[in-house]
Design a protein around this motif. Structure first.
Motif, PDB file in Angstrom:
ATOM      1  N   LEU A  43      -3.953   2.738   0.045  1.00  0.00           N
ATOM      2  CA  LEU A  43      -4.440   1.558   0.745  1.00  0.00           C
ATOM      3  C   LEU A  43      -3.806   1.526   2.128  1.00  0.00           C
ATOM      4  CD1 LEU A  43      -6.072  -1.110   0.623  1.00  0.00           C
ATOM      5  CD2 LEU A  43      -3.978  -2.226  -0.203  1.00  0.00           C
ATOM      6  N   GLY A  44      -4.631   1.660   3.171  1.00  0.00           N
ATOM      7  CA  GLY A  44      -4.131   1.614   4.537  1.00  0.00           C
ATOM      8  C   GLY A  44      -3.962   0.189   5.010  1.00  0.00           C
ATOM      9  N   LEU A  45      -2.857  -0.089   5.680  1.00  0.00           N
ATOM     10  CA  LEU A  45      -2.561  -1.420   6.206  1.00  0.00           C
ATOM     11  C   LEU A  45      -2.344  -1.297   7.709  1.00  0.00           C
ATOM     12  CD1 LEU A  45      -1.916  -4.416   5.699  1.00  0.00           C
ATOM     13  CD2 LEU A  45       0.430  -3.755   5.168  1.00  0.00           C
ATOM     14  N   VAL A  46      -3.223  -1.917   8.499  1.00  0.00           N
ATOM     15  CA  VAL A  46      -3.166  -1.779   9.955  1.00  0.00           C
ATOM     16  C   VAL A  46      -3.127  -3.147  10.620  1.00  0.00           C
ATOM     17  CG1 VAL A  46      -4.398   0.419   9.882  1.00  0.00           C
ATOM     18  CG2 VAL A  46      -5.682  -1.686  10.237  1.00  0.00           C
ATOM     19  N   GLY A  47      -2.676  -3.154  11.866  1.00  0.00           N
ATOM     20  CA  GLY A  47      -2.593  -4.379  12.646  1.00  0.00           C
ATOM     21  C   GLY A  47      -1.521  -4.245  13.707  1.00  0.00           C
ATOM     22  N   VAL A 178       5.624   2.706  -0.854  1.00  0.00           N
ATOM     23  CA  VAL A 178       5.273   2.044   0.398  1.00  0.00           C
ATOM     24  C   VAL A 178       5.667   2.975   1.534  1.00  0.00           C
ATOM     25  CG1 VAL A 178       5.656   0.051   1.885  1.00  0.00           C
ATOM     26  CG2 VAL A 178       5.586  -0.247  -0.608  1.00  0.00           C
ATOM     27  N   CYS A 179       4.684   3.449   2.280  1.00  0.00           N
ATOM     28  CA  CYS A 179       4.918   4.368   3.398  1.00  0.00           C
ATOM     29  C   CYS A 179       4.830   3.577   4.698  1.00  0.00           C
ATOM     30  CB  CYS A 179       3.875   5.490   3.390  1.00  0.00           C
ATOM     31  SG  CYS A 179       3.843   6.480   1.888  1.00  0.00           S
ATOM     32  N   ASP A 180       5.975   3.309   5.309  1.00  0.00           N
ATOM     33  CA  ASP A 180       6.024   2.479   6.514  1.00  0.00           C
ATOM     34  C   ASP A 180       6.033   3.380   7.751  1.00  0.00           C
ATOM     35  OD1 ASP A 180       6.292   0.513   8.380  1.00  0.00           O
ATOM     36  OD2 ASP A 180       8.294  -0.124   7.767  1.00  0.00           O
ATOM     37  N   GLU A 181       4.852   3.593   8.346  1.00  0.00           N
ATOM     38  CA  GLU A 181       4.722   4.458   9.519  1.00  0.00           C
ATOM     39  C   GLU A 181       5.419   5.802   9.281  1.00  0.00           C
ATOM     40  OE1 GLU A 181       3.043   3.840  12.252  1.00  0.00           O
ATOM     41  OE2 GLU A 181       2.858   1.682  12.482  1.00  0.00           O
ATOM     42  N   PRO A 182       5.103   6.503   8.202  1.00  0.00           N
ATOM     43  CA  PRO A 182       5.917   7.659   7.811  1.00  0.00           C
ATOM     44  C   PRO A 182       5.802   8.873   8.717  1.00  0.00           C
ATOM     45  CG  PRO A 182       3.977   7.525   6.432  1.00  0.00           C
ATOM     46  CD  PRO A 182       3.989   6.282   7.275  1.00  0.00           C
ATOM     47  N   VAL A 183       4.793   8.921   9.603  1.00  0.00           N
ATOM     48  CA  VAL A 183       4.653  10.108  10.459  1.00  0.00           C
ATOM     49  C   VAL A 183       4.682   9.760  11.948  1.00  0.00           C
ATOM     50  CG1 VAL A 183       3.378  11.403   8.721  1.00  0.00           C
ATOM     51  CG2 VAL A 183       2.114  10.015  10.370  1.00  0.00           C
ATOM     52  N   SER A 184       4.898   8.505  12.287  1.00  0.00           N
ATOM     53  CA  SER A 184       4.802   8.093  13.697  1.00  0.00           C
ATOM     54  C   SER A 184       5.903   8.693  14.554  1.00  0.00           C
ATOM     55  CB  SER A 184       4.827   6.561  13.810  1.00  0.00           C
ATOM     56  OG  SER A 184       6.057   6.045  13.346  1.00  0.00           O
ATOM     57  N   ALA A 185       7.028   9.062  13.960  1.00  0.00           N
ATOM     58  CA  ALA A 185       8.139   9.631  14.731  1.00  0.00           C
ATOM     59  C   ALA A 185       8.081  11.155  14.795  1.00  0.00           C
ATOM     60  CB  ALA A 185       9.475   9.189  14.120  1.00  0.00           C
ATOM     61  N   SER A 213       0.368   1.802   9.114  1.00  0.00           N
ATOM     62  CA  SER A 213       0.294   2.637  10.309  1.00  0.00           C
ATOM     63  C   SER A 213      -0.431   1.908  11.433  1.00  0.00           C
ATOM     64  CB  SER A 213      -0.438   3.941   9.998  1.00  0.00           C
ATOM     65  OG  SER A 213      -0.525   4.758  11.148  1.00  0.00           O
ATOM     66  N   HIS A 214      -0.034   2.242  12.678  1.00  0.00           N
ATOM     67  CA  HIS A 214      -0.778   1.797  13.854  1.00  0.00           C
ATOM     68  C   HIS A 214      -1.868   2.796  14.239  1.00  0.00           C
ATOM     69  CE1 HIS A 214       2.886  -0.678  14.414  1.00  0.00           C
ATOM     70  NE2 HIS A 214       2.098  -1.490  15.079  1.00  0.00           N
ATOM     71  N   ASP A 215      -1.776   3.999  13.717  1.00  0.00           N
ATOM     72  CA  ASP A 215      -2.664   5.092  14.124  1.00  0.00           C
ATOM     73  C   ASP A 215      -3.910   5.090  13.247  1.00  0.00           C
ATOM     74  OD1 ASP A 215      -3.912   7.561  14.633  1.00  0.00           O
ATOM     75  OD2 ASP A 215      -2.003   8.505  15.150  1.00  0.00           O
ATOM     76  N   LEU A 216      -5.033   4.670  13.832  1.00  0.00           N
ATOM     77  CA  LEU A 216      -6.264   4.537  13.052  1.00  0.00           C
ATOM     78  C   LEU A 216      -6.792   5.886  12.586  1.00  0.00           C
ATOM     79  CD1 LEU A 216      -8.043   1.778  15.158  1.00  0.00           C
ATOM     80  CD2 LEU A 216      -6.948   1.524  12.943  1.00  0.00           C
ATOM     81  N   SER A 217      -6.584   6.938  13.376  1.00  0.00           N
ATOM     82  CA  SER A 217      -7.058   8.256  12.954  1.00  0.00           C
ATOM     83  C   SER A 217      -6.301   8.736  11.726  1.00  0.00           C
ATOM     84  CB  SER A 217      -6.922   9.265  14.099  1.00  0.00           C
ATOM     85  OG  SER A 217      -5.564   9.431  14.470  1.00  0.00           O
ATOM     86  N   VAL A 218      -5.013   8.426  11.658  1.00  0.00           N
ATOM     87  CA  VAL A 218      -4.225   8.779  10.477  1.00  0.00           C
ATOM     88  C   VAL A 218      -4.710   7.985   9.269  1.00  0.00           C
ATOM     89  CG1 VAL A 218      -1.932   8.593   9.420  1.00  0.00           C
ATOM     90  CG2 VAL A 218      -2.173   9.515  11.723  1.00  0.00           C
ATOM     91  N   ASP A 224      -8.040   5.423   1.103  1.00  0.00           N
ATOM     92  CA  ASP A 224      -9.267   5.167   0.355  1.00  0.00           C
ATOM     93  C   ASP A 224      -9.878   3.826   0.777  1.00  0.00           C
ATOM     94  OD1 ASP A 224      -9.129   7.452  -1.581  1.00  0.00           O
ATOM     95  OD2 ASP A 224      -7.249   6.462  -2.101  1.00  0.00           O
ATOM     96  N   ARG A 225      -9.015   2.854   0.988  1.00  0.00           N
ATOM     97  CA  ARG A 225      -9.447   1.538   1.481  1.00  0.00           C
ATOM     98  C   ARG A 225      -8.513   1.104   2.604  1.00  0.00           C
ATOM     99  NH1 ARG A 225      -8.975  -2.740  -1.581  1.00  0.00           N
ATOM    100  NH2 ARG A 225      -7.478  -1.813  -3.034  1.00  0.00           N
ATOM    101  N   VAL A 226      -8.999   0.143   3.412  1.00  0.00           N
ATOM    102  CA  VAL A 226      -8.246  -0.316   4.578  1.00  0.00           C
ATOM    103  C   VAL A 226      -8.149  -1.840   4.559  1.00  0.00           C
ATOM    104  CG1 VAL A 226      -8.145  -0.396   7.101  1.00  0.00           C
ATOM    105  CG2 VAL A 226      -9.000   1.650   5.956  1.00  0.00           C
ATOM    106  N   VAL A 227      -6.971  -2.342   4.910  1.00  0.00           N
ATOM    107  CA  VAL A 227      -6.729  -3.776   5.091  1.00  0.00           C
ATOM    108  C   VAL A 227      -6.290  -3.990   6.532  1.00  0.00           C
ATOM    109  CG1 VAL A 227      -5.177  -5.670   4.503  1.00  0.00           C
ATOM    110  CG2 VAL A 227      -6.159  -4.276   2.683  1.00  0.00           C
ATOM    111  N   VAL A 228      -6.927  -4.924   7.226  1.00  0.00           N
ATOM    112  CA  VAL A 228      -6.595  -5.223   8.621  1.00  0.00           C
ATOM    113  C   VAL A 228      -5.944  -6.599   8.675  1.00  0.00           C
ATOM    114  CG1 VAL A 228      -7.451  -5.431  10.982  1.00  0.00           C
ATOM    115  CG2 VAL A 228      -8.583  -3.869   9.377  1.00  0.00           C
ATOM    116  N   MET A 229      -4.748  -6.675   9.285  1.00  0.00           N
ATOM    117  CA  MET A 229      -4.025  -7.944   9.378  1.00  0.00           C
ATOM    118  C   MET A 229      -3.950  -8.427  10.821  1.00  0.00           C
ATOM    119  SD  MET A 229      -0.815  -7.763   6.706  1.00  0.00           S
ATOM    120  CE  MET A 229      -0.532  -9.537   6.930  1.00  0.00           C
ATOM    121  N   TYR A 230      -3.925  -9.759  10.957  1.00  0.00           N
ATOM    122  CA  TYR A 230      -3.753 -10.380  12.267  1.00  0.00           C
ATOM    123  C   TYR A 230      -3.048 -11.715  12.066  1.00  0.00           C
ATOM    124  CZ  TYR A 230      -4.796 -12.010  17.004  1.00  0.00           C
ATOM    125  OH  TYR A 230      -4.699 -12.445  18.314  1.00  0.00           O
ATOM    126  N   LEU A 231      -1.881 -11.873  12.679  1.00  0.00           N
ATOM    127  CA  LEU A 231      -1.098 -13.106  12.620  1.00  0.00           C
ATOM    128  C   LEU A 231      -0.951 -13.639  11.196  1.00  0.00           C
ATOM    129  CD1 LEU A 231      -2.062 -15.222  15.771  1.00  0.00           C
ATOM    130  CD2 LEU A 231       0.032 -13.952  15.326  1.00  0.00           C
TER     131      LEU A 231
END
Length: 337
Positions: A43-47, A178-185, A213-218, A224-231
């Motif tokens: 489950l992708g979590l972006v925002g 829980v993978c918190d930005e695991p490849v951003s660095a 992740s912040h990276d939408l391409s990743v 499999d599914r995506v959740v988009v958060m805002y505030l």
């Protein structure tokens, strides 16, 4: 993927009391968050930063106590568990951190880092021989060598350190990581290697990922599914391809249109958002996004928006009075592709 969710979150709210300009205020980091995570799913979590992604992750790990709402993991509410039951829950939910160097103890060898969780969770690999054998297996599983056990984190490359962090997360045989930005660095070439490793491990072990992740391409590559958060709110969620090809919420459309594209002509048609992100200490009434949204009308300020349902995929929904039209969806998805 099983039909029954492994993790069920319903109307989760987390409020932090803060002092701002000499006044006591409430920061509503999570505001009625609901989602499901199935066995073996990513489950992708972006925002944007400050939207509540990290607070949600910490709440699911029981490192933060929610103020209201419910969390059920495999049918049990971990917010009410204590002692041995809470320890058993934490064995089943582990984390891979963003910085593969800061998250590892520089004074511990790779073997000790992987073996450390067994000192607390004593039910696994009770003898020193069992622990040594399992440690070597885990290093091999993530693409390291058993001879690397004596090395220290500073002797590894960034990608190898993240592999070591993944091995540590796997030591307790979790159901969820829980993978918190695991490849951003990591460098791009190394990112691909680590993402492929995570995918291979999921296929082999059946572990589920909450992938932040912040990276939408990743996210498009792994989720499999995506959740988009805002505030603090989930404003859109659905199957990955549906969300990327037919974004419903204007915010999702703007994020996708800003994604890197090789087509420079289309890139200039990016949806530009006006205004700053509102302070979470004083979020807008009604739709949280309305102060930056080009489609906002008076009704957007009066109440929380209803769920707009994708006409093609009924499981793809967005909180919006004015979901995107087909031309706006096409613009956004062309950038994300």
């Amino acid at each position: 993927m099983s039909d029954a969710p492994l993790l069920e979150v319903r109307d989760l709210t987390k409020i932090f009391p803060v002092r701002h300009a000499g006044k006591r205020k409430e920061l509503r980091a999570l505001d009625g968050v609901s989602l499901d995570l199935h066995r073996g799913e990513t489950l992708g979590l972006v925002g944007e930063s400050g939207c509540g992604k990290s607070t949600l992750a910490r709440s699911l790990l029981m490192l933060e106590t929610p103020d209201s709402g419910s969390v059920r993991f495999d049918g049990v509410d971990p917010t009410t568990t204590k002692g041995a039951d809470l320890l058993a829950f934490r064995r089943r939910v582990q984390m891979v951190f963003q910085d593969p160097f800061a998250s590892l103890n520089a004074r511990m060898s790779a073997g000790d880092i992987v073996s450390e969780p067994w000192r607390t969770h004593t039910g696994l690999h009770k003898t020193s021989r069992d622990r040594a054998a399992r440690m070597s297996e885990l290093l091999d599983l993530v693409g390291l060598r058993s001879s690397d056990a004596g090395k220290y984190p500073q002797e590894f490359s960034g990608g190898q350190r993240q592999r070591l962090g993944i091995a540590r997360a796997l030591a307790l045989e979790p159901d969820v990581i829980v993978c918190d930005e695991p490849v951003s660095a990591l460098d791009l070439s190394v990112q691909a290697q680590v993402l492929n490793l995570l995918n291979d491990l999921q296929q082999q072990l059946g572990v589920a990922y909450l992938f932040i992740s912040h990276d939408l391409s990743v996210v498009r590559h792994v989720a499999d599914r995506v959740v988009v958060m805002y505030l603090g709110r989930i404003i859109e969620q659905g199957e990955t391809e549906s969300t990327f090809e037919r974004p419903q919420h204007p915010y999702t459309g703007a994020l996708l249109s800003a994604a890197p594209s090789l087509d420079h002509e289309r890139r200039r048609e990016q949806i530009i958002l006006s205004g700053e992100i509102p302070s979470p200490l004083d979020p807008p009434s009604g739709c949280r996004f309305r102060t930056r949204c080009w489609k906002a009308t008076d009704v957007c300020a009066t109440a929380l928006p209803p769920l707009a349902v994708d006409p093609v995929d009924g499981g793809h929904t967005a909180e919006c009075f004015h979901p995107l039209g087909s031309q706006e969806q096409e613009l956004a998805s062309s950038q994300a592709g």
